[in-house]
Motif scaffolding. Structure first.
Motif, short mmCIF file in Angstrom:
data_model
loop_
_atom_site.label_atom_id
_atom_site.label_comp_id
_atom_site.label_asym_id
_atom_site.label_seq_id
_atom_site.Cartn_x
_atom_site.Cartn_y
_atom_site.Cartn_z
N ASP A 148 0.85 -1.19 0.00
CA ASP A 148 0.00 0.00 0.00
C ASP A 148 0.88 1.23 0.00
OD1 ASP A 148 -2.27 -1.62 0.22
OD2 ASP A 148 -1.99 -1.74 2.41
N SER A 149 0.43 2.29 -0.67
CA SER A 149 1.23 3.51 -0.72
C SER A 149 0.32 4.71 -0.71
CB SER A 149 2.10 3.51 -1.98
OG SER A 149 1.30 3.41 -3.13
N THR A 150 0.91 5.84 -0.39
CA THR A 150 0.15 7.08 -0.36
C THR A 150 0.54 7.94 -1.54
OG1 THR A 150 1.85 8.06 1.00
CG2 THR A 150 -0.01 7.06 2.14
N ARG B 146 10.74 11.48 1.29
CA ARG B 146 10.66 10.89 2.62
C ARG B 146 9.41 10.03 2.82
NH1 ARG B 146 13.54 16.07 5.52
NH2 ARG B 146 15.61 15.12 5.58
N LEU B 147 8.49 10.04 1.86
CA LEU B 147 7.41 9.07 1.89
C LEU B 147 7.97 7.65 1.77
CD1 LEU B 147 4.75 10.79 -0.40
CD2 LEU B 147 4.69 10.57 2.08
N VAL C 36 2.79 4.05 -8.44
CA VAL C 36 3.52 2.83 -8.81
C VAL C 36 4.89 2.83 -8.17
CG1 VAL C 36 4.50 1.52 -10.73
CG2 VAL C 36 2.23 2.58 -10.97
N PHE C 37 5.56 3.98 -8.22
CA PHE C 37 6.87 4.11 -7.58
C PHE C 37 6.78 3.82 -6.09
CE2 PHE C 37 9.28 7.24 -5.00
CZ PHE C 37 10.48 6.58 -5.00
N LEU C 38 5.82 4.43 -5.41
CA LEU C 38 5.70 4.23 -3.98
C LEU C 38 5.36 2.78 -3.64
CD1 LEU C 38 3.80 7.46 -2.85
CD2 LEU C 38 6.21 6.91 -2.55
N PHE D 189 8.85 0.69 -4.87
CA PHE D 189 10.16 1.07 -4.36
C PHE D 189 10.13 1.66 -2.96
CE2 PHE D 189 10.68 1.03 -8.96
CZ PHE D 189 11.85 0.31 -9.10
N GLY D 190 8.95 2.02 -2.45
CA GLY D 190 8.87 2.58 -1.11
C GLY D 190 9.05 1.53 -0.05
N SER D 191 9.56 1.97 1.10
CA SER D 191 9.76 1.02 2.19
C SER D 191 8.67 1.15 3.24
CB SER D 191 11.13 1.25 2.83
OG SER D 191 11.20 2.54 3.38
#
Length: 374
Positions: free
Chosen positions: A27-29, A84-85, A367-369, A372-374
Motif C-alpha cells: 500500500d502507498s500514499t 521521505r514518503l 507505482v513508484f511508492l 520502491f517505497g519502504s
C-alpha cells in the motif's frame, strides 16, 4: 532525429538524490496537493506504507530537483517531503562544476549547501571531473591547462575533491565523479584520454586512502558504447555508476531489463549503481504516463532479479523539470532556431518527473511508492 539526447543540467544546479532504505510495500500514499508553505506534511499524506512485499534487496534513491530549480529552503523541503514518503536512509548532493566551485586559487564556494534543510542521513556526493557534462573542459580559469598529466592540475583537482567531500552536508558514504561528457570530449581530443584516466585513478586512490570505506564510482551514460573508455574511467572505482534514463521511441519501457543485464556483465563482478533511472512521459516521443509506469515495473523486476549485483538504484525524478529553463538549455546547445533535435531534447528532459512541475502526481507516482517505497 537525435537518437541519444545529451544529459544536460544547468551549470550551477545542485541535484539532490535521496537514497532510501531497502524494502517495498503493498500500500502507498499519493500526493493530494502541492506544498504551499515548505512544511514536511502540508497537503500530503506522509504516513509510511504498510509492509507485505518481499524486500527488494537494493537501496533505492530518488533524484530530487526542486520545482523551478528554486534552491531555497521551502523548495528543498517540498521535494524532500515527497522522497521521505519512502523513508530515506541516505542523501546524495551534486554537482557543481569545478570551474564554478573554485572561485580563486584554493578558494571554494559551496554556498549552495547553505539552502539545504538539516540533513541527518548519510550523504552520496556527485562531484565534477575536469571534463564537463557538455563535453567541454571544466578547469578553473586560474589553472592553465597543459594536459591531464600535469602535476599542477593533479594536485589542484585532488584539492577540489577534498574540499567537495569536506563540504558534504552529512556523513559521506558514496561519491560519484560526474564524467558525463567524456565520450564527446575524447572523440575530439583522443590523445588526452590516457592522461585523463590516469588522473582520475590517482585521485580516486588518494581520496580513498584518506577516507577508508568511501565508495567511489564514475558516472557513465548507458548509451555510450566505447568499451575501452568505460574500462579506462572505471580502473580504480569501487562501483560501476551508470545513468539509465531511456530514450523513447527507440527504447521501450522493458528495454531497461536488457540494459541492466548488459551493465551487470560489463561490471565484471563490481557492484552496479544505477545513478539515474527514468522514462519521459511526452506523447511527442510516443510515450505516456502508462509507459512510465511500465518502465518502473520493468526496472523493479530487473533490480530484484539482480539484487546481489546492484548497490543502489536512483529514480529520476520527483517533479518534471522547469520547461522554460529546459528551453533555454536547448537554445544554448542548438541555437534559437526551431530544430527537431532541440524539440526532442526539450520534450524528453522536461517530462521525466513522476509528478508534473505543478506537483500533480502522474500515474507513475503511486507505482513508484508501491514498488520502491519502504
Amino acid at each position: 532525429m537525435l537518437e541519444n539526447p545529451p544529459m544536460v543540467s544547468p551549470r550551477n544546479w545542485l541535484a539532490l538524490i535521496v537514497v532510501v532504505a531497502t524494502g517495498c510495500a503493498d500500500d502507498s500514499t499519493t500526493a493530494d496537493a502541492a506544498l504551499g508553505d515548505g512544511s514536511l506534511d502540508a497537503g500530503y499524506d506522509t504516513s509510511p506504507a504498510d509492509g507485505g512485499r518481499e524486500e527488494l534487496g537494493v537501496d533505492v534513491s530518488v533524484v530530487l530537483i526542486p520545482r523551478n530549480y528554486e534552491a531555497t529552503l521551502p523548495a528543498w523541503t517540498e521535494v524532500l517531503s515527497q522522497a521521505r514518503l519512502a523513508t530515506p536512509a541516505l542523501m546524495s548532493v551534486g554537482y557543481l562544476s569545478w570551474r564554478d566551485a573554485e572561485i580563486a586559487d584554493g578558494v571554494f564556494n559551496w554556498s549552495e549547501f547553505d539552502t539545504f534543510p538539516p540533513l541527518t542521513e548519510g550523504v552520496v556526493l556527485d562531484v565534477a571531473s575536469p571534463v564537463g557534462f557538455a563535453g567541454d573542459l571544466d578547469v578553473p580559469a586560474h589553472i592553465p591547462f597543459v594536459g591531464f598529466d600535469d602535476p599542477v592540475l593533479a594536485a589542484a583537482y585532488l584539492r577540489y575533491m577534498r574540499s567537495a567531500a569536506d563540504a558534504a552536508p552529512g556523513p559521506l558514504v558514496h561519491l560519484t565523479v560526474h564524467t558525463e561528457g567524456v565520450l564527446e570530449y575524447f572523440e575530439a581530443n583522443p590523445t588526452q584520454q590516457a592522461g585523463f584516466c590516469d588522473l582520475l585513478a590517482q585521485t580516486i586512490e588518494a581520496l580513498r586512502a584518506e577516507r577508508p570505506g568511501l565508495r567511489i564510482g564514475a558516472y557513465w551514460r548507458y548509451e555510450n558504447d566505447d568499451a575501452a573508455l568505460f574500462e579506462c574511467i572505471n580502473r580504480a572505482t569501487d562501483v560501476v555508476a551508470v545513468a539509465m534514463i531511456l530514450n523513447p521511441p527507440g527504447d521501450s519501457p522493458s528495454s531497461i531489463e536488457s540494459i541492466v543485464d548488459h551493465y551487470v556483465t560489463l561490471a565484471a563482478g563490481r557492484p552496479l549503481a544505477i545513478v539515474e533511472a527514468g522514462y519521459p512521459t511526452t506523447t511527442y516521443l510516443g510515450s505516456s504516463e502508462a509507459a512510465q509506469s511500465e518502465f518502473l515495473r520493468a526496472l523493479e523486476r530487473s533490480v530484484r532479479t539482480r539484487r546481489d549485483e546492484i548497490e543502489f538504484v536512483a529514480i529520476y525524478s520527483v517533479f518534471d523539470e522547469d520547461r522554460a529553463l529546459v528551453e533555454r538549455i536547448g537554445d544554448s546547445i542548438y541555437g534559437p532556431e526551431p530544430l527537431a533535435e532541440k524539440t526532442i531534447l526539450i520534450e524528453w528532459l522536461s517530462t521525466m518527473g513522476l509528478q508534473t512541475d505543478g506537483a500533480v502526481p502522474k500515474a507513475g507516482w503511486p507505482v513508484f511508492l508501491e514498488l520502491f517505497g519502504s
